[in-house]
Scaffold this motif. Sequence first.
Motif, PDB file in Angstrom:
ATOM      1  N   UNK A 384       9.141 -31.240 -63.084  1.00  0.00           N
ATOM      2  CA  UNK A 384       8.255 -32.188 -62.406  1.00  0.00           C
ATOM      3  C   UNK A 384       7.430 -32.991 -63.422  1.00  0.00           C
ATOM      4  N   UNK A 385       7.068 -32.339 -64.509  1.00  0.00           N
ATOM      5  CA  UNK A 385       6.300 -33.028 -65.568  1.00  0.00           C
ATOM      6  C   UNK A 385       7.204 -33.807 -66.516  1.00  0.00           C
ATOM      7  N   UNK A 386       8.483 -33.724 -66.295  1.00  0.00           N
ATOM      8  CA  UNK A 386       9.504 -34.303 -67.179  1.00  0.00           C
ATOM      9  C   UNK A 386       9.375 -33.794 -68.612  1.00  0.00           C
ATOM     10  N   UNK A 387       9.140 -32.500 -68.757  1.00  0.00           N
ATOM     11  CA  UNK A 387       9.244 -31.919 -70.101  1.00  0.00           C
ATOM     12  C   UNK A 387      10.738 -31.807 -70.406  1.00  0.00           C
ATOM     13  N   UNK A 388      11.512 -31.691 -69.352  1.00  0.00           N
ATOM     14  CA  UNK A 388      12.973 -31.735 -69.420  1.00  0.00           C
ATOM     15  C   UNK A 388      13.444 -32.574 -68.232  1.00  0.00           C
ATOM     16  N   UNK A 389      14.625 -33.165 -68.350  1.00  0.00           N
ATOM     17  CA  UNK A 389      15.209 -33.871 -67.216  1.00  0.00           C
ATOM     18  C   UNK A 389      16.296 -33.007 -66.575  1.00  0.00           C
ATOM     19  N   UNK A 390      16.400 -33.036 -65.256  1.00  0.00           N
ATOM     20  CA  UNK A 390      17.428 -32.208 -64.604  1.00  0.00           C
ATOM     21  C   UNK A 390      18.836 -32.594 -65.057  1.00  0.00           C
ATOM     22  N   UNK A 391      19.715 -31.630 -65.046  1.00  0.00           N
ATOM     23  CA  UNK A 391      21.102 -31.909 -65.376  1.00  0.00           C
ATOM     24  C   UNK A 391      21.740 -32.654 -64.195  1.00  0.00           C
ATOM     25  N   UNK A 392      21.339 -32.266 -62.985  1.00  0.00           N
ATOM     26  CA  UNK A 392      21.822 -32.935 -61.765  1.00  0.00           C
ATOM     27  C   UNK A 392      20.673 -33.061 -60.783  1.00  0.00           C
ATOM     28  N   UNK A 393      20.781 -34.014 -59.890  1.00  0.00           N
ATOM     29  CA  UNK A 393      19.793 -34.150 -58.815  1.00  0.00           C
ATOM     30  C   UNK A 393      18.617 -35.040 -59.183  1.00  0.00           C
ATOM     31  N   UNK A 394      17.725 -35.238 -58.205  1.00  0.00           N
ATOM     32  CA  UNK A 394      16.601 -36.148 -58.423  1.00  0.00           C
ATOM     33  C   UNK A 394      15.308 -35.522 -57.936  1.00  0.00           C
ATOM     34  N   UNK A 395      14.220 -35.992 -58.547  1.00  0.00           N
ATOM     35  CA  UNK A 395      12.908 -35.504 -58.123  1.00  0.00           C
ATOM     36  C   UNK A 395      12.053 -36.717 -57.771  1.00  0.00           C
ATOM     37  N   UNK A 396      11.372 -36.642 -56.648  1.00  0.00           N
ATOM     38  CA  UNK A 396      10.528 -37.765 -56.207  1.00  0.00           C
ATOM     39  C   UNK A 396       9.085 -37.309 -56.018  1.00  0.00           C
ATOM     40  N   UNK A 397       8.168 -38.235 -56.332  1.00  0.00           N
ATOM     41  CA  UNK A 397       6.777 -38.058 -55.887  1.00  0.00           C
ATOM     42  C   UNK A 397       6.536 -39.242 -54.958  1.00  0.00           C
ATOM     43  N   UNK A 398       6.235 -38.970 -53.721  1.00  0.00           N
ATOM     44  CA  UNK A 398       6.270 -39.997 -52.662  1.00  0.00           C
ATOM     45  C   UNK A 398       7.640 -40.685 -52.746  1.00  0.00           C
ATOM     46  N   UNK A 399       7.642 -42.034 -52.906  1.00  0.00           N
ATOM     47  CA  UNK A 399       8.957 -42.697 -52.997  1.00  0.00           C
ATOM     48  C   UNK A 399       9.360 -42.977 -54.439  1.00  0.00           C
ATOM     49  N   UNK A 400       8.553 -42.520 -55.386  1.00  0.00           N
ATOM     50  CA  UNK A 400       8.858 -42.779 -56.799  1.00  0.00           C
ATOM     51  C   UNK A 400       9.813 -41.718 -57.335  1.00  0.00           C
ATOM     52  N   UNK A 401      10.962 -42.164 -57.828  1.00  0.00           N
ATOM     53  CA  UNK A 401      11.845 -41.224 -58.529  1.00  0.00           C
ATOM     54  C   UNK A 401      11.190 -41.019 -59.903  1.00  0.00           C
ATOM     55  N   UNK A 402      10.918 -39.790 -60.306  1.00  0.00           N
ATOM     56  CA  UNK A 402      10.078 -39.607 -61.507  1.00  0.00           C
ATOM     57  C   UNK A 402      10.735 -40.117 -62.789  1.00  0.00           C
ATOM     58  N   UNK A 403      12.063 -40.305 -62.749  1.00  0.00           N
ATOM     59  CA  UNK A 403      12.740 -40.834 -63.950  1.00  0.00           C
ATOM     60  C   UNK A 403      12.465 -42.325 -64.123  1.00  0.00           C
TER      61      UNK A 403
END
Length: 582
Positions: A384-403
Amino acid sequence: MTHFKTLMPHIMKKKWAYILGILCLVMVDVFQLLIPEVLRSITNRLQQNLLTFEEVFLYAVYIVLIGIGIAFFRFLWRLLIIGVSRELEYHLRNKLFSHLLTLSTSYYQRHKTGDLMAHLTNDIHAVRMALGPGIVAMTDAIFLNIAAITMMLFTTDFRLTLLALIPMPFLILTMTKFGKRIHTRFKAIQEAFSSITDKTQENLAGARVIKAYVQEEAEMESFFQKSQMLFSRNMDLAKLSGFFHPFVQFLSSLSFIIAIWYGGALVIDGSITLGDFVAFTTYLGLLVSSISAVGWVINIMQRGSASMERINLILTEKPEIIDSLDAKDIMDVDGNITFQGVSFTYPNSQYPALKDFSIVIPSGSSLGVIGRTGSGKTTIPHLLLRLYDPTEGKIYIDDYCIKEVSLKSLREKIGFVDQDSFLFSSTIAENIGFGVDDYSIEEIHEVAKTAGLHEDIMDFPKEYETLVGEKGITLSGGQRQRVSIARALLKKPEILILDDCLSAVDTNTEEKILNALKGKTQNITTIIIAHRVSTLKHCDRIIVLDNGRILEEGNHEALLKNKKLYYDFYQRQLLEEKIQLE
Ligand SMILES: Nc1ncnc2c1ncn2[C@@H]1O[C@H](COP(=O)(O)OP(=O)(O)OP(=O)(O)O)[C@@H](O)[C@H]1O
């Protein structure tokens, strides 16, 4: 020398200081070259019995004036060239440090702290030596050599000069050959130095563990081995240098033997005067000392270049986690969190820490995460903090994709209290205020009260101004955890993550802190990771992780009814509490 390219923009900015410094250096050399001429005159006048007291006085004045000239220009070049080298060192240190801070977490997993510390100290020192004293000695060597040879050729006797120069090519050949070997041995020393710095750093940081496990002797033994390695590599270099310098001197002394033998003969047969002979040997002295300095220059340049090469390796390292090209800032968010089919495997690990993990955490709600050790709990905030990026899938905060958002704005929204509760060696107030630009002491008191820490702090001799030792060594584990909680609260985050940060406080204190937190975090999305059921039981929803997957989910009561892993954790906790009471 190509390794120094990295510093070229800074060097170019300071080019005038370098040019002026080099001109001053050349002036010093010019004054030095006047001395043989004065000596030639005095000796000739002495030989001819023509020297008067007035002339002796005049020559003394010349020598004093030359001395003043040398001192004046030497002061100037030191100020300019050594000054620039210090500035370059300053820029390089800052550049390296800032760059290190941009690198991703995985970089620190691959590189040891001691190694990086060595770069920041030894390597930068070696680069400065090359760009300051190294440049000085190189300029001296080039100018003095050419000038001394020219003066010898044109003011004395060209045959004598050519004969005296015979050993010089051997001298240069020896120095180039040795230079390469010195480079290799110096690199080996730097590696051994890194390793010993790392060992020292680790041992000092882990002093308590070493004592508790009575490992002093074992650690000393392993330190001595590293120390022995550094010593023997230093000795390897000392042996090489020990042979190199006398050998260079031996080759240079051959020039003097030739000068005395052939020059003496020329004086006897009257081809040159005694003054010429004295001037010639003085020039030869200057020549030999500056040619011998070439050895030192090569040595210092090789060291600087080896160090710059190692520093460049870090500087060219690209952070793996960076803002995307069109990254935008997250503006006001409600704090809804969505993990969508997220899988992740840590670098250097064979097994995924999270597998096809999906969850929606509504804003303002609290999520409890429990599971066996290694089940993937901490990986959730890491992603969630993007200390690492997922190998697959997506993470959102509200409608913002954190990447797709800027790292700065993402991390500003999240208050993360990690398991380590790392504190800096400053005051308690500064530790709580870390990362927040503007805060009042009242705000610090308020968050400390919420974290159940205020009363403890007021018992300290200097209250909030009490210095916590390195890594918070003067505080108890529970106090450190609560300082970290207060630090996260002061950020006023939209999302708060507490990762096993109440493990060191008793269940009563934990209850009080959780109640206080509940009052303050009603609008904040909260993720609480814990091993104890008591920490999570009031959460709106709890998930039980197993091997990176959600095994169970629901609230406390529903999970107890399930009678699966959560129920087992609960029973174990009850048993532990019972044993403690007995
Ligand atoms: N930096 C890392 N590099 C490689 N593997 C890692 C790293 N951090 C964690 N892991 C591995 O990933 C898996 C999940 O780790 P994670 O820290 O998320 O577990 P956890 O449930 O928080 O454990 P704990 O309760 O002990 O804190 C574990 O198998 C762990 O060994």
